[in-house]
Design a protein around this motif. Sequence first.
Motif, short mmCIF file in Angstrom:
data_model
loop_
_atom_site.label_atom_id
_atom_site.label_comp_id
_atom_site.label_asym_id
_atom_site.label_seq_id
_atom_site.Cartn_x
_atom_site.Cartn_y
_atom_site.Cartn_z
N ILE A 90 0.92 -1.33 0.58
CA ILE A 90 0.13 -0.19 0.13
C ILE A 90 0.82 1.27 -0.07
O ILE A 90 0.49 2.16 -0.82
N THR A 91 1.85 1.15 0.70
CA THR A 91 2.82 2.15 0.49
C THR A 91 4.23 1.89 1.24
O THR A 91 4.08 1.29 1.76
N GLN A 92 5.33 2.71 1.12
CA GLN A 92 5.67 2.39 1.02
C GLN A 92 7.15 3.16 2.13
O GLN A 92 6.82 3.86 2.13
N GLY A 93 8.55 2.51 2.38
CA GLY A 93 8.92 3.51 3.49
C GLY A 93 8.18 4.34 4.66
O GLY A 93 7.21 3.77 5.43
N LEU A 94 8.07 5.28 4.68
CA LEU A 94 7.57 5.77 5.69
C LEU A 94 7.13 7.64 5.34
O LEU A 94 6.32 7.68 6.06
N ALA A 95 6.11 6.63 4.37
CA ALA A 95 5.09 7.61 2.89
C ALA A 95 3.90 7.25 4.21
O ALA A 95 3.30 6.51 4.20
N PRO A 96 3.41 8.57 4.06
CA PRO A 96 2.11 8.67 4.98
C PRO A 96 0.49 8.43 4.08
O PRO A 96 1.33 7.52 2.49
N TYR A 97 -0.47 7.20 4.47
CA TYR A 97 -1.42 6.80 3.40
C TYR A 97 -2.40 7.84 3.24
O TYR A 97 -3.27 8.55 3.91
N LEU A 98 -1.86 7.75 1.56
CA LEU A 98 -2.85 9.09 1.13
C LEU A 98 -3.94 8.36 0.07
O LEU A 98 -4.95 9.31 -0.44
N SER A 99 -4.57 7.50 -0.24
CA SER A 99 -5.65 7.11 -0.72
C SER A 99 -6.34 6.23 0.08
O SER A 99 -7.38 4.80 -0.18
N PRO A 100 -7.41 6.70 1.04
CA PRO A 100 -8.63 5.89 1.68
C PRO A 100 -9.65 5.55 1.28
O PRO A 100 -10.41 5.67 1.96
N ALA A 101 -9.61 6.69 0.38
CA ALA A 101 -11.06 6.15 -0.54
C ALA A 101 -10.33 5.58 -1.79
O ALA A 101 -9.69 6.36 -2.20
N LEU A 102 -10.79 4.28 -2.00
CA LEU A 102 -10.83 3.65 -3.57
C LEU A 102 -12.01 3.48 -4.83
O LEU A 102 -13.17 3.45 -4.27
N GLN A 103 -11.49 3.74 -6.20
CA GLN A 103 -12.98 3.20 -6.98
C GLN A 103 -12.54 2.11 -7.23
O GLN A 103 -11.36 2.43 -8.43
N ASP A 104 -13.67 1.13 -6.60
CA ASP A 104 -13.58 0.11 -7.84
C ASP A 104 -14.66 -0.22 -8.99
O ASP A 104 -15.85 0.57 -8.61
N ASP A 105 -14.44 0.27 -9.74
CA ASP A 105 -15.67 -0.28 -11.37
C ASP A 105 -15.95 1.15 -11.55
O ASP A 105 -16.03 2.07 -11.05
N ASP A 106 -17.72 1.01 -10.83
CA ASP A 106 -18.62 1.86 -10.65
C ASP A 106 -18.54 2.46 -9.77
O ASP A 106 -19.11 3.69 -9.91
N ARG A 107 -18.17 1.99 -8.47
CA ARG A 107 -18.20 2.56 -7.41
C ARG A 107 -17.57 2.58 -6.63
O ARG A 107 -16.00 2.82 -6.67
N TRP A 108 -17.48 3.86 -5.42
CA TRP A 108 -16.16 4.07 -4.54
C TRP A 108 -16.56 3.29 -3.61
O TRP A 108 -17.89 3.54 -2.75
N ASP A 109 -15.30 3.13 -2.60
CA ASP A 109 -15.72 2.39 -2.01
C ASP A 109 -14.59 2.80 -0.38
O ASP A 109 -13.51 3.60 -1.43
N ILE A 110 -14.42 2.28 0.71
CA ILE A 110 -13.88 3.12 1.93
C ILE A 110 -12.14 1.51 1.57
O ILE A 110 -12.96 1.10 1.92
N SER A 111 -11.13 2.37 1.54
CA SER A 111 -9.89 1.08 1.22
C SER A 111 -10.27 0.26 2.60
O SER A 111 -10.89 0.59 3.98
N ALA A 112 -10.06 -0.70 3.22
CA ALA A 112 -9.79 -1.29 4.90
C ALA A 112 -8.99 -0.49 5.61
O ALA A 112 -9.89 -0.55 6.65
N ALA A 113 -8.18 -0.22 4.98
CA ALA A 113 -6.86 0.57 6.01
C ALA A 113 -8.09 1.57 6.49
O ALA A 113 -8.07 1.48 7.66
#
Length: 671
Positions: free
Chosen positions: A237-260
Amino acid sequence: MVSSYDPKAIIDAAHEAGLTSQIMPLEDISPVFAAHHADTSDAIAETQAADIYRASLLSAVDALETLSDRPKNAELAEAVTQGVPLKLIEAALIQDEGFIAFTDKLRAQALNYTQPVSLHVFNPTQADEINALRRKGLSLLIGELPQDPQTPAIAIDISRLVTPTGLETAVFKDIAHAARDIHGQSLAIIPCGISAALMALGQAFETENITTLLKRFESPFLIAPISTKALQDFIPITQGLAPYLSPALQDDDRWDISAAARLGLSRTEPEALARLVTELEQPIRLQTVEGFDQNTLKKRGLSDLAIERVEDALNEGLPLTSAFSRWVLGDDIISDELNLPADAFDANGSDLLRAIGFTRTEIVTAENALQDRIPQRVNETLASSDLLQSEGTKLDIAAIRAETGAQIILTHSDEIIDDALTNTPLWLSQLSQSQDQSVSERLTHIEAFAADLLTETVEDRPEPRSYAQYAHVTRTRLPDRRKGYIQKASVGGHKVYLHTGEFDDGNLGEIFIDMHKEGAAFRSLMNNFAISVSIGLQYGVPLEDYVDAFAFTRFEPAGEVDGNDRITAATSILDYIFRELGVSYLNREDLSELGNTSHDGLGRGRGDAITKRDGQPISDEAAQIISRGFSRGQLPDNIVILNRKRDERVLEEDDAEKGLESEADQAPEMD
């Protein structure tokens, strides 16, 4: 007693589950440990030479992909006149596997080519000097390398070890123990997904929480960026100490919330998570878009029916401009309600929106608001729970190193930092701005000048001698109210909508292609390509010629096809589209992969494609009201065509025959 402990099986299972990368040397798993150069000029020259080599290979691939797998001499001669090097054609002809396999090999060689992209800088003097080197395509490392480049290493995505019950540290320890049993205690472990793991645990992205998290694994770490070679089959999902900046994910036609984000909110604010999930399930309504509410749209001439059609299209996943296009609104609304020429709005709805009074800025603002509405709501909810992470977060690197014993290589992609990081290696990737302003402006002028020369060359060409034989060709206009069908499918994970329009006799007269999640340039190119094909069809170009020209063309995106009952894989978007048209309008079953199926739009259960072999061909009468493409040339079982005139004529002929027979019976017999 035989032990069941199998370290290789543990590592293989972890890699198969996406938890780890392959075990490989440090110089392969992280670009920091690739070959370094002390001489700046040598490093720049080698990097530029590698870029030219890769670009040459990709250009060769593009040139050869215009040819068939076993091209004829005439095709090869034409390719040479268009600039394909003769040596390249010779190399392709030598290959026994054909041109397609040869181009695939060239593309793989170009993409996998390893170039010397890093320069070892020990004593940087000025930030401007370092950034100048990065603009020339170099990545820089400031500070000493922490380990031997040949040391075996494995990357582990610890965010995948967070479950609703907590952090599975035992799984991590099993993986680390098995890996070191195979490759020794010197094996380096590179944790990934640190910030995503903190979010899933419901903790803020802070120095203290990072330190506590890493200490739970009771193992020394090397925190460094991951190379493209390691990322081929391992996507953290991320590398090193980079922050996680994609908590909302678009899958197919709908948006969803990431597992984290889901796990983190369920631990901190479950009520907020429930409200957010409810919002995601709500359909899109234009009433919520500033400047596009119902009152504004009605004042611009749109009816309730038009607004409903647009909202239905938006909920199907189309962008705002496509939702206001001709093939969504329909000619009846554009012509009758808006009093505009429907033919002028084939490509997209931007022109239509501007025609009814919206400015370009209003359109862009509304489309961005629709695209960003779910990510914005997710970020607002995470911020209220102190889980939203930012690139500007300041971490105490010295404290993390002291508490965990981790060797840390910081990564920065834009500008270097000049604070006191004397003992911390600093990895600086190349800047995205590969050209300075003067070079960029000069290339722009060169491109414009080349376009002018090309235009002059085309204008100076004499008309072909055979032009006169086409002078009588006229365009056949489609009826104002026309039939057709919409086919939604996904090619290699890229959604594509195919819309068709038919003449009165059921033959194909126009197509529309929309790939709403692609870039604006690619989407516009596909739209205009569809317009050019439609014009050709209306001028009499046979559909067979288009199918033969574009079927089995090869370019990305390509791969598995979802959503089509006849085609399961395609070598390109155009391959899929024209094979679908060939099957639907030309009865080209050789282009399909699943055989005949029913075409009435109703499912018949499993085995239908086997039992339903032959159907009744669609008649000319049926083609007046049924889309020939949707039914694929077969009359659906639930349609019965009653020809009253034909039946009346048959009855009249029967009555006439009976009358003649009756007169013959009543006539006196002759002696």
